[in-house]
Design a protein around this motif. Structure first.
Motif, PDB file in Angstrom:
ATOM      1  N   CYS A 181     -18.692 -14.523  11.790  1.00 42.44           N
ATOM      2  CA  CYS A 181     -19.375 -15.576  11.056  1.00 42.44           C
ATOM      3  C   CYS A 181     -19.649 -16.737  12.002  1.00 42.44           C
TER       4      CYS A 181
ATOM      5  N   GLU B  42     -13.802 -14.885   7.514  1.00 36.45           N
ATOM      6  CA  GLU B  42     -14.627 -13.760   7.080  1.00 36.45           C
ATOM      7  C   GLU B  42     -13.794 -12.768   6.278  1.00 36.45           C
TER       8      GLU B  42
ATOM      9  N   TRP C  12     -24.513 -14.571  10.961  1.00 38.59           N
ATOM     10  CA  TRP C  12     -23.666 -13.483  11.425  1.00 38.59           C
ATOM     11  C   TRP C  12     -24.140 -12.995  12.800  1.00 38.59           C
TER      12      TRP C  12
ATOM     13  N   CYS D 252     -18.197 -15.057   4.154  1.00 36.23           N
ATOM     14  CA  CYS D 252     -17.595 -16.042   5.053  1.00 36.23           C
ATOM     15  C   CYS D 252     -17.569 -17.386   4.342  1.00 36.23           C
TER      16      CYS D 252
ATOM     17  N   TYR E 136     -17.931  -8.160  13.427  1.00 39.24           N
ATOM     18  CA  TYR E 136     -18.938  -9.088  12.900  1.00 39.24           C
ATOM     19  C   TYR E 136     -18.308 -10.482  12.793  1.00 39.24           C
TER      20      TYR E 136
END
Length: 119
Positions: A95, A6, A36, A22, A93
């Motif tokens: 991927c 990412e 995500w 990503c 966050y």
């Protein structure tokens, strides 16, 4: 064998925008879906958005039209455009990829990218 990388996380002010990217590296699997998830401190990991190979999209309710997921199948990439960011969007966050062969499937995750929304 499989790697998800990412990029794009950053510190942004409320109301600002970020674009996460990503890239999935695999020579063995078919990438059925990508997406995500996010995890805020003290909370469980939660879905943000997913998109499959025919571009069927699923968003979490909290996205409220602020985020847009897209995918480049030729490059094995998925993107998340995030607008109107709120402090509550602060999280790592991750991927995600649903990878398959004719006989198997598996869930794969990136290392995560930090998004911080603060003034």
């Amino acid at each position: 064998q499989v790697q998800l990388v990412e990029s794009g996380g950053n510190l942004v002010q409320p109301g600002g925008s970020l674009r996460l990217s990503c890239t999935a590296s695999t020579s063995t699997f078919i990438i059925y879906a990508m997406g995500w998830y996010r995890q805020a401190p003290g909370k469980q990991r939660e879905l943000v958005a997913t998109i499959d190979f025919i571009r069927t999209i699923k968003y979490a309710d909290f996205v409220k039209g602020r985020f847009t997921i897209s995918r480049d199948n030729a490059k094995n990439m998925v993107y998340l455009q995030m607008n109107s960011l709120e402090p509550e969007d602060t999280a790592v966050y991750y991927c995600y990829a649903d990878l398959r062969t004719s006989a198997t499937r598996g869930d794969y995750w990136g290392q995560g990218t930090q998004v911080t929304v603060s003034s």
